[in-house]
Design an enzyme around this catalytic site. Structure first.
Site, PDB file in Angstrom:
ATOM      1  N   ASP A   1      46.283 -71.655 -20.266  1.00  0.00           N
ATOM      2  CA  ASP A   1      46.874 -70.839 -21.772  1.00  0.00           C
ATOM      3  C   ASP A   1      45.851 -71.295 -22.553  1.00  0.00           C
ATOM      4  O   ASP A   1      45.311 -71.577 -22.640  1.00  0.00           O
ATOM      5  CB  ASP A   1      48.637 -71.579 -21.747  1.00  0.00           C
ATOM      6  CG  ASP A   1      49.197 -70.250 -22.896  1.00  0.00           C
ATOM      7  OD1 ASP A   1      48.803 -69.337 -22.734  1.00  0.00           O
ATOM      8  OD2 ASP A   1      49.703 -71.012 -23.334  1.00  0.00           O
TER       9      ASP A   1
ATOM     10  N   THR B   1      48.350 -62.801 -22.325  1.00  0.00           N
ATOM     11  CA  THR B   1      47.475 -61.989 -23.052  1.00  0.00           C
ATOM     12  C   THR B   1      46.656 -61.804 -21.811  1.00  0.00           C
ATOM     13  O   THR B   1      45.537 -60.378 -22.185  1.00  0.00           O
ATOM     14  CB  THR B   1      46.745 -62.822 -24.093  1.00  0.00           C
ATOM     15  OG1 THR B   1      48.639 -63.226 -25.422  1.00  0.00           O
ATOM     16  CG2 THR B   1      46.147 -62.259 -25.028  1.00  0.00           C
TER      17      THR B   1
ATOM     18  N   TYR C   1      45.098 -66.582 -28.493  1.00  0.00           N
ATOM     19  CA  TYR C   1      44.935 -65.532 -28.272  1.00  0.00           C
ATOM     20  C   TYR C   1      45.201 -64.377 -28.274  1.00  0.00           C
ATOM     21  O   TYR C   1      43.857 -63.415 -28.706  1.00  0.00           O
ATOM     22  CB  TYR C   1      44.056 -65.809 -26.440  1.00  0.00           C
ATOM     23  CG  TYR C   1      43.604 -66.715 -25.796  1.00  0.00           C
ATOM     24  CD1 TYR C   1      43.159 -67.832 -26.624  1.00  0.00           C
ATOM     25  CD2 TYR C   1      43.700 -67.089 -24.359  1.00  0.00           C
ATOM     26  CE1 TYR C   1      42.156 -68.907 -25.784  1.00  0.00           C
ATOM     27  CE2 TYR C   1      42.489 -67.693 -23.811  1.00  0.00           C
ATOM     28  CZ  TYR C   1      41.906 -68.844 -24.894  1.00  0.00           C
ATOM     29  OH  TYR C   1      41.040 -69.268 -24.148  1.00  0.00           O
ATOM     30  N   GLY C   2      46.205 -64.460 -28.591  1.00  0.00           N
ATOM     31  CA  GLY C   2      47.332 -62.972 -29.239  1.00  0.00           C
ATOM     32  C   GLY C   2      46.442 -61.839 -29.597  1.00  0.00           C
ATOM     33  O   GLY C   2      47.232 -61.020 -29.877  1.00  0.00           O
TER      34      GLY C   2
ATOM     35  N   CYS D   1      55.765 -63.184 -22.725  1.00  0.00           N
ATOM     36  CA  CYS D   1      54.394 -63.835 -22.873  1.00  0.00           C
ATOM     37  C   CYS D   1      55.173 -65.032 -22.905  1.00  0.00           C
ATOM     38  O   CYS D   1      56.314 -65.546 -22.963  1.00  0.00           O
ATOM     39  CB  CYS D   1      54.464 -64.292 -25.347  1.00  0.00           C
ATOM     40  SG  CYS D   1      53.824 -65.263 -25.920  1.00  0.00           S
ATOM     41  N   THR D   2      53.592 -66.309 -22.330  1.00  0.00           N
ATOM     42  CA  THR D   2      54.699 -67.368 -21.937  1.00  0.00           C
ATOM     43  C   THR D   2      55.388 -68.622 -22.764  1.00  0.00           C
ATOM     44  O   THR D   2      56.285 -69.638 -22.472  1.00  0.00           O
ATOM     45  CB  THR D   2      53.946 -68.645 -21.337  1.00  0.00           C
ATOM     46  OG1 THR D   2      52.378 -68.599 -21.901  1.00  0.00           O
ATOM     47  CG2 THR D   2      54.179 -67.352 -20.207  1.00  0.00           C
TER      48      THR D   2
END
Ligand code: DGL
Length: 271
Positions: free
Chosen positions: A6, A71, A38-39, A181-182
């Protein structure tokens, strides 16, 4: 070994589920804490990072890769699969989409996620292919990741922001909401409270863990190559005292992080 990565620590929610449905498998995790989030980055940059993350896990011996980041799952899967054709990849978007389709009665589905995930349009495309009658209503929710990483899981501010993000989706009459989203499974209770009982939540960590289990059950060869072991090994690209606390919160058990400098590792090995 099952490799999971992630942009940061949010993917540990997926590791937690994997440990529950597949107890005993050896798991190696990489969280790119030096380059998170990263989003907010472009798909090109996210793809470059995802290639490096995957390469690192494969070099450590991972036989299958679980992309525990919405993402990356929304932007980089085609390149990842082309670059590593021999590796089975799992991502969080497809199983979440399928679960939402199986849950919805009125075909109005909501999505919250990072800007890059929402703007990738991947869910719109997948729903259009699977059932053109589905109406997807998406709202980027960029404030949630920093609140969660700060450990503000139940604070009034978090509740208020969740409520604000959900209002436009509730006004559309959604009956199902994808947690895109995790990080979000950590505030699932608050999201459920603000969404109301009638809206069903889709948790990406549960869905992807289930699909990994299904593959392993139907493919004994792959299963044999994954040596069993207890504790997951967790690598990060940057470490601060707070990360250990946050990682323990995500995984729900005490955790020791190991630092790896991906740029150095790869410079050394690919010179
Ligand atoms: N865990 C990431 C995801 O699922 C969110 C954090 C980030 O923006 O990097 O998209």
């Amino acid at each position: 070994m099952i490799g999971v990565f992630d942009s940061g620590l949010g993917g540990l929610t997926v590791v937690k589920e994997l440990l529950q449905v597949l107890p005993g498998y050896r798991i190696i995790y990489f969280g790119d804490t030096a380059r998170t989030p990263y989003g907010t980055k472009s798909p090109q940059t996210v793809t470059r990072y995802a290639l490096e993350d995957t390469r690192f896990l494969i070099e450590q011996g991972a036989r299958i890769i679980v992309v525990a980041c919405h993402t990356v799952s929304s932007t980089a899967m085609e390149v990842l699969r082309k670059t590593f054709p021999e590796v089975p990849f799992f991502e969080v978007v497809t199983p979440s989409m399928k679960k939402a389709l199986s849950l919805t009665k009125n075909k109005k589905i909501g999505l919250i996620g990072t800007r890059t995930t929402v703007e990738s349009g991947i869910y719109q495309r997948l729903f259009q292919e699977a059932d053109p009658e589905v109406k997807l209503y998406a709202n980027p929710s960029p404030l949630l990741v920093p609140l969660i990483e700060e450990g503000w899981l139940k604070k009034p501010e978090t509740r208020r922001i969740v409520k604000k993000y959900l209002i436009p989706l509730k006004m559309r009459g959604i009956d199902t909401l994808i947690l895109g989203c995790t990080h979000y499974p950590l505030i699932k209770k608050v999201i459920q409270e603000k969404a109301g009982k009638r809206i069903k939540l889709v948790d990406p960590s549960e869905e992807v863990a289930r699909s990994v289990k299904e593959l392993l059950e139907s493919s004994p060869e792959l299963k044999q190559g994954l040596e069993p072991n207890g504790e997951p090994e967790v690598y990060v690209s940057d470490i601060t005292p707070n990360f250990e606390k946050v990682a323990t919160m995500f995984l729900g058990r005490r955790l020791k992080l190991k630092k790896v400098d991906l740029e150095k590792t790869h410079c050394k090995q690919y010179e």
